[in-house]
Design a protein around this motif. Structure first.
Motif, mmCIF file in Angstrom:
data_model
loop_
_atom_site.group_PDB
_atom_site.id
_atom_site.type_symbol
_atom_site.label_atom_id
_atom_site.label_comp_id
_atom_site.label_asym_id
_atom_site.label_seq_id
_atom_site.Cartn_x
_atom_site.Cartn_y
_atom_site.Cartn_z
ATOM 1 N N PHE A 99 0.775 -1.116 0.002
ATOM 2 C CA PHE A 99 0.005 -0.152 0.093
ATOM 3 C C PHE A 99 0.962 1.320 0.081
ATOM 4 N N GLY A 100 1.504 1.400 -1.167
ATOM 5 C CA GLY A 100 2.562 2.414 -1.446
ATOM 6 C C GLY A 100 2.567 3.776 -0.539
ATOM 7 N N ARG A 101 1.433 4.400 -0.540
ATOM 8 C CA ARG A 101 1.487 5.847 -0.315
ATOM 9 C C ARG A 101 0.590 6.021 0.777
ATOM 10 N N THR A 102 0.151 4.931 1.452
ATOM 11 C CA THR A 102 -0.930 4.947 2.457
ATOM 12 C C THR A 102 -0.243 4.418 3.625
ATOM 13 N N LEU A 103 -1.182 4.495 4.970
ATOM 14 C CA LEU A 103 -0.935 3.803 6.077
ATOM 15 C C LEU A 103 -1.666 2.758 6.359
ATOM 16 N N LEU A 104 -2.228 2.268 5.277
ATOM 17 C CA LEU A 104 -2.997 1.037 5.574
ATOM 18 C C LEU A 104 -1.990 -0.034 5.519
ATOM 19 N N TRP A 105 -0.919 -0.007 4.926
ATOM 20 C CA TRP A 105 -0.015 -1.165 4.759
ATOM 21 C C TRP A 105 0.278 -2.047 5.939
ATOM 22 N N PRO A 133 18.230 3.766 -2.339
ATOM 23 C CA PRO A 133 18.567 4.561 -1.328
ATOM 24 C C PRO A 133 18.194 5.852 -1.027
ATOM 25 N N SER A 134 17.065 6.202 -2.149
ATOM 26 C CA SER A 134 16.464 7.575 -1.685
ATOM 27 C C SER A 134 15.157 7.464 -2.349
ATOM 28 N N PRO A 135 14.362 8.299 -2.064
ATOM 29 C CA PRO A 135 13.069 8.336 -2.440
ATOM 30 C C PRO A 135 12.737 9.073 -3.713
ATOM 31 N N THR A 136 13.898 9.212 -4.541
ATOM 32 C CA THR A 136 13.745 9.875 -5.954
ATOM 33 C C THR A 136 13.688 8.897 -7.006
ATOM 34 N N GLY A 137 13.630 9.283 -8.169
ATOM 35 C CA GLY A 137 13.369 8.533 -9.223
ATOM 36 C C GLY A 137 12.075 8.730 -9.990
ATOM 37 N N LEU A 138 11.963 7.916 -11.282
ATOM 38 C CA LEU A 138 10.966 8.288 -12.176
ATOM 39 C C LEU A 138 9.640 7.624 -11.469
ATOM 40 N N ALA A 159 5.521 -0.156 -4.835
ATOM 41 C CA ALA A 159 5.555 -1.625 -5.194
ATOM 42 C C ALA A 159 4.186 -2.106 -5.754
ATOM 43 N N ALA A 160 3.953 -1.967 -6.948
ATOM 44 C CA ALA A 160 2.707 -2.443 -7.523
ATOM 45 C C ALA A 160 2.923 -4.166 -7.604
ATOM 46 N N ILE A 161 1.643 -4.749 -7.094
ATOM 47 C CA ILE A 161 1.737 -6.119 -7.324
ATOM 48 C C ILE A 161 0.648 -6.620 -8.227
ATOM 49 N N VAL A 162 1.126 -7.474 -9.237
ATOM 50 C CA VAL A 162 0.488 -8.061 -10.445
ATOM 51 C C VAL A 162 0.385 -9.679 -10.107
ATOM 52 N N ALA A 163 -0.699 -10.214 -10.133
ATOM 53 C CA ALA A 163 -0.606 -12.004 -10.071
ATOM 54 C C ALA A 163 -1.543 -12.520 -11.189
ATOM 55 N N GLY A 164 -1.132 -13.678 -11.409
ATOM 56 C CA GLY A 164 -1.830 -14.246 -12.475
ATOM 57 C C GLY A 164 -1.548 -15.752 -12.394
ATOM 58 N N HIS A 165 -2.430 -16.693 -12.971
ATOM 59 C CA HIS A 165 -2.329 -18.136 -12.936
ATOM 60 C C HIS A 165 -1.470 -18.382 -13.795
ATOM 61 N N VAL A 166 -0.727 -19.627 -13.323
ATOM 62 C CA VAL A 166 0.315 -20.568 -14.100
ATOM 63 C C VAL A 166 -0.408 -21.295 -14.950
ATOM 64 N N ASP A 167 -1.579 -21.918 -14.680
ATOM 65 C CA ASP A 167 -2.435 -22.701 -15.123
ATOM 66 C C ASP A 167 -3.694 -22.855 -14.510
ATOM 67 N N THR A 168 -4.730 -23.427 -15.085
ATOM 68 C CA THR A 168 -6.133 -23.569 -14.621
ATOM 69 C C THR A 168 -6.538 -25.217 -15.041
ATOM 70 N N THR A 169 -7.660 -25.317 -14.204
ATOM 71 C CA THR A 169 -8.387 -26.628 -14.711
ATOM 72 C C THR A 169 -8.631 -26.695 -16.263
ATOM 73 N N ASP A 194 7.471 -1.605 1.208
ATOM 74 C CA ASP A 194 6.964 -0.405 0.606
ATOM 75 C C ASP A 194 8.312 -0.008 -0.005
ATOM 76 N N THR A 195 8.333 0.806 -0.991
ATOM 77 C CA THR A 195 9.619 1.079 -1.759
ATOM 78 C C THR A 195 9.416 2.522 -2.115
ATOM 79 N N PRO A 196 10.595 3.450 -2.037
ATOM 80 C CA PRO A 196 10.567 4.813 -2.178
ATOM 81 C C PRO A 196 10.443 4.986 -4.029
ATOM 82 N N ASN A 197 10.676 4.168 -4.568
ATOM 83 C CA ASN A 197 10.499 4.464 -6.059
ATOM 84 C C ASN A 197 9.519 3.586 -6.734
ATOM 85 N N ALA A 198 9.434 3.687 -7.858
ATOM 86 C CA ALA A 198 8.299 2.794 -8.601
ATOM 87 C C ALA A 198 8.587 1.450 -8.983
ATOM 88 N N GLN A 199 8.134 0.604 -8.467
ATOM 89 C CA GLN A 199 8.553 -0.886 -8.696
ATOM 90 C C GLN A 199 7.599 -1.779 -9.043
#
Length: 236
Positions: free
Chosen positions: A21-27, A75-80, A137-147, A198-203
């Motif tokens: 929850f990158g920018r919030t206090l909910l993490w 090392p710092s909260p800077t970056g793209l 850090a944005a999290i993306v999840a997906g299946h490797v396979d299904t039934t 949490d990370t200080p840059n976009a991951q």
């Protein structure tokens, strides 16, 4: 959107699939329940008694977490980084992934719901977390396979360092991430702090199941995690 607290001292319980929850206090509170996703709501073949397309991987990772990938700590909260905008499409050219997104929410059990199990070309993103490209850090999840057959992240383990991941967003912009490393962790000793901190840059973290398939548990024993950082952006 409350989630149960973990019994350990890490921000999330053992497992995978939780979100920063990158920018919030909910993490600190929410991550405890979210971390149970890959244990209790597997991104694998949870409904069948055998894997349809078991990945070809090495033996399960040791209990101790491996060293952090280079992108895991900044090392710092800077970056793209980019303003918030929901993701709409994921493309990983090196493994021919081109899939739409579906938002993921926390279910009544307190665990994060997985993407629909019968849509093999769909990835999920927790809509309460940072959007891909935002600082964090944005999290993306997906299946490797299904039934029903092989799924979107069948080849995720084969992504190479330096490969690109393009995420198109609702505002028309494209966030291009560069892969720093691909790791495989045992679900029994998943390094929550490393993956979900949490990370200080976009991951970006891309997560699916992998390793040996446990027929009794109807689940894979490991998780594959791709670590990536925001490398460039395109705007309409």
């Amino acid at each position: 959107m409350a989630a149960p607290q973990s019994s350990d001292s890490n921000p999330s319980a053992s497992g995978t699939g939780s979100f920063t929850f990158g920018r919030t206090l909910l993490w600190p509170a929410a991550a405890a329940g979210l971390g149970l996703l890959m244990i209790f709501n597997s991104f694998g073949t949870a409904e069948d008694n055998k894997p349809l397309t078991a990945p070809s991987v090495a033996a399960p990772a040791p209990a101790a977490a491996p060293p952090a990938p280079s992108a895991a700590v900044s090392p710092s909260p800077t970056g793209l980084f980019m303003p918030r905008s929901n993701p709409t499409k994921l493309q990983i050219p090196s493994i021919a992934v081109n899939a739409p997104f579906t938002p993921l929410t926390i279910g009544a059990s307190g665990h994060l719901n997985a993407p629909p199990p019968h849509d093999t070309n769909l990835v999920g993103w927790y809509k309460g977390g940072v959007t891909p490209g935002e600082r964090g850090a944005a999290i993306v999840a997906g299946h490797v396979d299904t039934t029903t057959g092989p799924a979107v992240f069948l080849q995720l383990q084969f992504v190479k360092q330096g490969a690109t991941v393009d995420i198109t967003r609702a505002d028309g912009s494209v966030a291009t991430f560069k892969v720093d490393s691909v790791e495989k962790f045992s679900k029994a000793s998943f390094p929550n702090d490393l993956v979900y901190a949490d990370t200080p840059n976009a991951q970006l973290r891309l997560i699916t199941c992998g390793g040996t398939y446990d027929r009794k548990a109807k689940d894979y024993k490991d998780n594959v995690v791709v670590f990536a950082h925001l490398d460039s952006t395109k705007h309409p």
